[in-house]
Design a protein around this motif. Structure first.
Motif, mmCIF file in Angstrom:
data_model
loop_
_atom_site.group_PDB
_atom_site.id
_atom_site.type_symbol
_atom_site.label_atom_id
_atom_site.label_comp_id
_atom_site.label_asym_id
_atom_site.label_seq_id
_atom_site.Cartn_x
_atom_site.Cartn_y
_atom_site.Cartn_z
ATOM 1 N N ASP A 123 0.865 -1.175 0.000
ATOM 2 C CA ASP A 123 0.000 0.000 0.000
ATOM 3 C C ASP A 123 0.903 1.227 0.000
ATOM 4 O O ASP A 123 1.459 1.610 1.026
ATOM 5 C CB ASP A 123 -0.904 -0.041 1.234
ATOM 6 C CG ASP A 123 -1.954 1.060 1.275
ATOM 7 O OD1 ASP A 123 -1.909 1.965 0.414
ATOM 8 O OD2 ASP A 123 -2.806 1.009 2.184
ATOM 9 N N ALA A 153 0.183 5.310 1.810
ATOM 10 C CA ALA A 153 -0.818 4.592 2.602
ATOM 11 C C ALA A 153 -1.737 5.460 3.449
ATOM 12 O O ALA A 153 -2.844 5.034 3.762
ATOM 13 C CB ALA A 153 -0.119 3.568 3.490
ATOM 14 N N GLY A 155 -3.617 3.730 6.155
ATOM 15 C CA GLY A 155 -3.382 2.312 5.919
ATOM 16 C C GLY A 155 -4.641 1.523 5.620
ATOM 17 O O GLY A 155 -4.610 0.294 5.559
ATOM 18 N N LEU A 188 2.760 -1.038 4.492
ATOM 19 C CA LEU A 188 2.181 0.295 4.346
ATOM 20 C C LEU A 188 3.329 1.282 4.232
ATOM 21 O O LEU A 188 4.172 1.346 5.127
ATOM 22 C CB LEU A 188 1.322 0.647 5.567
ATOM 23 C CG LEU A 188 0.276 -0.380 5.995
ATOM 24 C CD1 LEU A 188 -0.384 0.043 7.303
ATOM 25 C CD2 LEU A 188 -0.753 -0.585 4.910
ATOM 26 N N ALA A 205 -1.045 5.061 10.966
ATOM 27 C CA ALA A 205 -1.053 3.756 10.294
ATOM 28 C C ALA A 205 -0.521 2.655 11.208
ATOM 29 O O ALA A 205 -1.079 1.549 11.245
ATOM 30 C CB ALA A 205 -0.238 3.824 9.001
ATOM 31 N N VAL A 258 4.995 -1.098 8.641
ATOM 32 C CA VAL A 258 4.803 0.294 8.247
ATOM 33 C C VAL A 258 6.184 0.873 7.975
ATOM 34 O O VAL A 258 7.062 0.837 8.832
ATOM 35 C CB VAL A 258 4.077 1.110 9.329
ATOM 36 C CG1 VAL A 258 3.942 2.568 8.898
ATOM 37 C CG2 VAL A 258 2.702 0.511 9.627
#
Length: 188
Positions: A49, A52, A55, A71, A82, A103
């Motif tokens: 993603d 993001a 997210g 993410l 996120a 992340v």
């Protein structure tokens, strides 16, 4: 607030950064995941993603069966949101079946240059002020990170032109939902 629509974390609320992001509406997310379900779902998929924000797209994928989600968000405040959202989704997973959710607080270009993994599904939902050149560069850098049957989705303003698809990506369809257009592509 936005929410996870379906899967093990269905109906969980997600926080949204106070500024700097544009969350995908529930209607558009439902359309995205309906299309992904029609292609066979997300079970075991590796999802990326990019841009993001909260997210939500990647975390919806995790809730629906993706095994690994990354993410990527360069905005520090949005990345913190996120991470908090990822923790909520991970805690909701059935015992022993939690997906891996990472992340990365980096630019899209920086992440793609350093990444060595392959992804089955990739979302690109850049801020509307990200120009076509930067989006094209991200798509070009993404191609080597795609699995053989990968699906790529670009979400843009309905006023934006179709992305410049690099060699290695073939557009498959587009759909508009009010102010949002979804551009789908597959690995060539």
């Amino acid at each position: 607030m936005t929410r996870i629509i379906a899967g093990f974390a269905g109906s969980l609320s997600l926080a949204v950064p106070k500024s700097g992001t544009r969350p995908t509406s529930d209607r558009v997310r439902e359309a995205i995941f309906s299309a992904l379900e029609s292609r066979g779902g997300l079970d075991g998929d590796r999802v990326l993603d990019l841009y993001a924000g909260s997210g939500a797209l990647g975390l919806e994928s995790a809730s629906r069966g993706a095994s690994h989600v990354v993410l990527v968000e360069r905005n520090q405040a949005a990345a913190r949101v996120a991470k908090a959202n990822a923790a909520i989704v991970t805690r909701a997973a059935p015992s022993g079946l939690a997906p891996t959710i990472e992340v990365s607080t980096s630019t899209v270009a920086g992440y793609l240059a350093a990444s060595r993994g392959e992804f089955d599904v990739v979302f690109l939902d850049p801020p509307y002020d990200v120009g076509e050149t930067e989006l094209g560069e991200a798509l070009t850098a993404l191609v080597p990170r795609l699995a053989a049957d990968a699906v790529v989705l670009v979400e843009r303003s309905s006023r934006s032109p179709e992305p410049e698809w690099p060699e290695g990506l073939v557009p498959t369809r587009d759909r508009s939902y009010g102010e949002t257009t979804l551009w789908w592509a597959a690995r060539a």
